[in-house]
Design a protein around this motif. Structure first.
Motif, mmCIF file in Angstrom:
data_model
loop_
_atom_site.group_PDB
_atom_site.id
_atom_site.type_symbol
_atom_site.label_atom_id
_atom_site.label_comp_id
_atom_site.label_asym_id
_atom_site.label_seq_id
_atom_site.Cartn_x
_atom_site.Cartn_y
_atom_site.Cartn_z
ATOM 1 N N LEU A 176 24.756 -1.814 -12.361
ATOM 2 C CA LEU A 176 24.959 -1.035 -11.143
ATOM 3 C C LEU A 176 26.390 -1.175 -10.630
ATOM 4 O O LEU A 176 26.977 -0.209 -10.122
ATOM 5 C CB LEU A 176 23.959 -1.481 -10.076
ATOM 6 C CG LEU A 176 22.500 -1.119 -10.363
ATOM 7 C CD1 LEU A 176 21.573 -1.813 -9.371
ATOM 8 C CD2 LEU A 176 22.288 0.388 -10.304
ATOM 9 N N SER A 203 25.245 -0.657 0.726
ATOM 10 C CA SER A 203 24.528 0.097 -0.303
ATOM 11 C C SER A 203 24.221 -0.749 -1.533
ATOM 12 O O SER A 203 23.444 -0.326 -2.390
ATOM 13 C CB SER A 203 25.337 1.328 -0.727
ATOM 14 O OG SER A 203 25.444 2.252 0.326
ATOM 15 N N MET A 204 24.830 -1.906 -1.638
ATOM 16 C CA MET A 204 24.625 -2.782 -2.793
ATOM 17 C C MET A 204 23.887 -4.063 -2.402
ATOM 18 O O MET A 204 23.966 -5.062 -3.115
ATOM 19 C CB MET A 204 25.976 -3.123 -3.416
ATOM 20 C CG MET A 204 26.769 -1.900 -3.855
ATOM 21 S SD MET A 204 28.346 -2.320 -4.624
ATOM 22 C CE MET A 204 27.777 -3.048 -6.156
ATOM 23 N N SER A 205 23.157 -4.024 -1.296
ATOM 24 C CA SER A 205 22.434 -5.217 -0.866
ATOM 25 C C SER A 205 21.399 -5.642 -1.894
ATOM 26 O O SER A 205 21.180 -6.836 -2.124
ATOM 27 C CB SER A 205 21.772 -4.960 0.481
ATOM 28 O OG SER A 205 20.920 -3.827 0.421
ATOM 29 N N LYS A 206 20.734 -4.685 -2.536
ATOM 30 C CA LYS A 206 19.776 -5.014 -3.594
ATOM 31 C C LYS A 206 20.490 -5.673 -4.775
ATOM 32 O O LYS A 206 19.954 -6.595 -5.418
ATOM 33 C CB LYS A 206 19.056 -3.749 -4.043
ATOM 34 C CG LYS A 206 18.199 -3.882 -5.290
ATOM 35 C CD LYS A 206 17.046 -4.832 -5.072
ATOM 36 C CE LYS A 206 16.043 -4.763 -6.221
ATOM 37 N NZ LYS A 206 16.618 -5.054 -7.538
ATOM 38 N N VAL A 207 21.689 -5.236 -5.081
ATOM 39 C CA VAL A 207 22.478 -5.844 -6.157
ATOM 40 C C VAL A 207 22.769 -7.308 -5.827
ATOM 41 O O VAL A 207 22.618 -8.195 -6.679
ATOM 42 C CB VAL A 207 23.779 -5.062 -6.375
ATOM 43 C CG1 VAL A 207 24.675 -5.766 -7.392
ATOM 44 C CG2 VAL A 207 23.481 -3.641 -6.836
ATOM 45 N N TRP A 235 15.941 4.630 1.227
ATOM 46 C CA TRP A 235 16.623 3.360 1.467
ATOM 47 C C TRP A 235 15.626 2.275 1.878
ATOM 48 O O TRP A 235 15.758 1.100 1.532
ATOM 49 C CB TRP A 235 17.643 3.566 2.583
ATOM 50 C CG TRP A 235 18.753 2.579 2.618
ATOM 51 C CD1 TRP A 235 18.921 1.487 1.832
ATOM 52 C CD2 TRP A 235 19.868 2.612 3.505
ATOM 53 N NE1 TRP A 235 20.077 0.837 2.172
ATOM 54 C CE2 TRP A 235 20.678 1.514 3.194
ATOM 55 C CE3 TRP A 235 20.266 3.456 4.521
ATOM 56 C CZ2 TRP A 235 21.848 1.238 3.869
ATOM 57 C CZ3 TRP A 235 21.433 3.183 5.184
ATOM 58 C CH2 TRP A 235 22.217 2.091 4.865
ATOM 59 N N LYS A 285 14.209 0.413 -0.974
ATOM 60 C CA LYS A 285 15.152 -0.523 -1.580
ATOM 61 C C LYS A 285 15.266 -1.823 -0.784
ATOM 62 O O LYS A 285 15.457 -2.891 -1.355
ATOM 63 C CB LYS A 285 16.527 0.147 -1.688
ATOM 64 C CG LYS A 285 17.647 -0.732 -2.195
ATOM 65 C CD LYS A 285 18.915 0.052 -2.322
ATOM 66 C CE LYS A 285 19.432 0.523 -1.003
ATOM 67 N NZ LYS A 285 19.952 -0.578 -0.155
ATOM 68 N N ARG A 332 8.977 -4.366 -4.468
ATOM 69 C CA ARG A 332 9.899 -4.551 -5.588
ATOM 70 C C ARG A 332 9.195 -4.926 -6.885
ATOM 71 O O ARG A 332 9.827 -5.359 -7.830
ATOM 72 C CB ARG A 332 10.933 -5.636 -5.229
ATOM 73 C CG ARG A 332 11.830 -5.203 -4.098
ATOM 74 C CD ARG A 332 12.593 -6.367 -3.522
ATOM 75 N NE ARG A 332 13.334 -7.070 -4.554
ATOM 76 C CZ ARG A 332 14.489 -7.683 -4.345
ATOM 77 N NH1 ARG A 332 15.024 -7.655 -3.148
ATOM 78 N NH2 ARG A 332 15.092 -8.327 -5.302
ATOM 79 N N VAL A 363 12.798 0.566 -8.544
ATOM 80 C CA VAL A 363 13.798 0.019 -7.627
ATOM 81 C C VAL A 363 15.200 0.214 -8.193
ATOM 82 O O VAL A 363 16.148 0.525 -7.457
ATOM 83 C CB VAL A 363 13.512 -1.475 -7.355
ATOM 84 C CG1 VAL A 363 14.615 -2.077 -6.492
ATOM 85 C CG2 VAL A 363 12.172 -1.628 -6.664
ATOM 86 N N THR A 389 18.088 2.305 -6.310
ATOM 87 C CA THR A 389 19.379 1.676 -6.019
ATOM 88 C C THR A 389 20.526 2.472 -6.627
ATOM 89 O O THR A 389 21.590 2.636 -6.008
ATOM 90 C CB THR A 389 19.403 0.239 -6.546
ATOM 91 O OG1 THR A 389 18.266 -0.470 -6.064
ATOM 92 C CG2 THR A 389 20.662 -0.489 -6.095
ATOM 93 N N GLU A 400 21.104 5.377 -4.442
ATOM 94 C CA GLU A 400 21.804 4.959 -3.228
ATOM 95 C C GLU A 400 23.301 4.804 -3.494
ATOM 96 O O GLU A 400 24.133 5.182 -2.653
ATOM 97 C CB GLU A 400 21.213 3.656 -2.705
ATOM 98 C CG GLU A 400 22.039 2.947 -1.652
ATOM 99 C CD GLU A 400 22.208 3.756 -0.375
ATOM 100 O OE1 GLU A 400 23.128 3.425 0.409
ATOM 101 O OE2 GLU A 400 21.438 4.718 -0.154
#
Length: 473
Positions: free
Chosen positions: A115, A240-244, A404, A407, A413, A419, A423, A426
């Protein structure tokens, strides 16, 4: 003699090298300040007029750029097919019961870097469009003269695209063939290599750009100074990269606790499990950083809009922590109390963020001038002046703002492929957002000198009384 070859030693300043070909030129006709290319053209013209043939040793045949490009594409295709074939065969060697569990773990280690690679590719496209549209992004972000262009960004993204899948292929192959310890070392080495490439202190691999990035990250984490455009722009990207970041935390946690290529992490309540308290904490950190930036801006400017912006980021906090409560409360309380609150907070956060994008970040009260390229081509004719572009951006922004919530919700998850797709979408939404956000800032910067000039030129009442002619000259 004029037009003939000059005998000069190998270290002579008049004998230079262009690529792999020695370039010999006539000293009597070429000025000292001329470039080597001009000297080569001049010497060739003189030689042709004099009938002198350049020796074959000084004119080595170089492949054309088109041929080199085709060769690179061919190598990339061969590499892609090889990685896919090896990965597929490796997965098929595993038992059905082990396959899903192993793929979930492997995907956790490599999807954050995939990502990030996607974001780097998109950022290169952003810079290319800014250059085509004559938007001075270097001035907006306060970059120095050594800042990376879109070509250099794409070069970095290309290497990331090659390195990450190659490491993933090696991980699958080694594990399926019983080399568990070697397989476990692959993601560890990959993460260590990326960390070293980012913090390497020597002047290689774009040191000034890496330093600018790390300094901006430091300013985001500790907003003790005035907030610049680069500070909150990168902080918005981080949201936008909080899941990352959450997956990175879990991956590093397993590496530290030596749980890579094992099933020790499978217990949900373990220190690196799916119910760990660290997951919602890492998810909420980018929003807290952005909230503190807004509070710092209010301290500096006393503008009430910064408080409204801080309120927008605070609406993400209930979404994250109400979702995490599912694993820590009785099912009855989750179904009747916390899940309705989670749904309500998700709707509020999505609609508030969508409203702020259109009215504040993009200023789309009227259509803007984005995609008006200074050098028109097929893409500019396709995009500029088309209402469907804005309808597409507004519509997709609304839809992806609503997804969002999925995510940010840790209790949703379990389906990692879904997911991952959300992401990635997003990140695509943020890629579209960057065009209008940077253009809006560029328009503000261009309008400031005009506003200031108009205020200076406008005479005051005292000046009008003192001016005998009643007008300015």
């Amino acid at each position: 003699m004029f037009g003939s070859l000059v005998d000069a030693p190998a270290n002579s300043p008049h004998l230079r090298r262009s690529g792999s070909r020695p370039v010999v030129f006539d000293i009597g006709k070429v000025e000292l300040g001329g470039s080597s290319e001009e000297a080569l053209l001049h010497s060739k013209e003189v030689n042709e007029m004099k009938g002198v043939t350049t020796p074959l040793s000084t004119a080595a045949i170089m492949p054309s750029p088109v041929l080199l490009w085709r060769f690179k594409v061919l190598l990339f295709l061969i590499w892609s097919v090889s990685c896919f074939k090896i990965s597929w065969d490796s997965v098929m060697r595993m038992s059905v019961n082990l396959r899903d569990l192993f793929l979930y773990e492997a995907f956790l280690y490599y999807n954050p870097l995939l990502l990030v690679t996607m974001m780097v590719w998109f950022w290169g496209i952003n810079l290319w469009v800014f250059a085509q549209a004559n938007v001075n992004y270097a001035k907006i972000f306060d970059l120095d003269q050594n800042h990376l262009s879109h070509r250099e960004i794409w070069k970095c993204a290309t290497w990331m695209t090659i390195i990450v899948p190659t490491s993933m292929t090696a991980y699958l192959y080694l594990y399926s063939h019983g080399e568990v310890s070697l397989a476990a070392s692959q993601p560890v080495l990959l993460y260590a290599a990326f960390a070293m490439a980012l913090i390497f202190p020597f002047d290689i691999f774009y040191l000034s750009s890496r330093y600018f990035f790390l300094r901006t990250v430091w300013r985001i984490i500790f907003p003790f100074q005035a907030i610049s455009f680069a500070d909150f722009f990168l902080a918005d990207i981080f949201t936008s990269m909080s899941k990352v970041f959450s997956d990175l935390e879990r991956s590093v946690c397993r590496m530290v606790h030596r749980q890579v290529a094992t099933i020790a992490w499978f217990e949900a309540d373990s220190v690196c499990g799916s119910h760990a308290v660290a997951i919602p904490i890492v998810l909420v950190l980018p929003y807290l950083f952005r909230l503190f930036q807004c509070l710092r801006q209010y301290k500096d400017t006393r503008e009430k809009t910064t408080l409204l912006n801080a309120l927008k980021y605070s609406t993400a906090v209930p979404v994250i922590f109400l979702s995490a409560l599912k694993y820590h409360v009785f099912p009855y309380y989750w179904v009747n109390i916390y899940r309705p609150l989670w749904l309500l907070s998700g709707v509020v956060n999505s609609l508030y963020s969508f409203y702020w994008d259109l009215t504040r970040d993009w200023d789309l009260s009227c259509f803007t001038r984005i995609f008006k390229f200074s050098r028109p081509h097929a893409l500019s004719y396709l995009l500029y002046g088309r209402k469907w572009v804005y309808f597409w951006v507004i519509g997709t922004n609304l839809i992806l703002r609503c997804t969002w919530t999925y995510k940010l919700s840790s209790h949703l998850r379990h389906n990692y492929l879904t997911v991952f797709a959300i992401t990635a979408l997003e990140i695509f939404r943020r890629f579209q957002w960057a065009f209008f956000r940077v253009e809006n800032e560029w328009n503000k910067m261009n309008s400031k000198p005009n506003i200031q000039l108009s205020l200076i030129d406008k005479p005051t009442d005292e000046q009008k009384l003192l001016d005998p002619n009643g007008h300015s000259v």
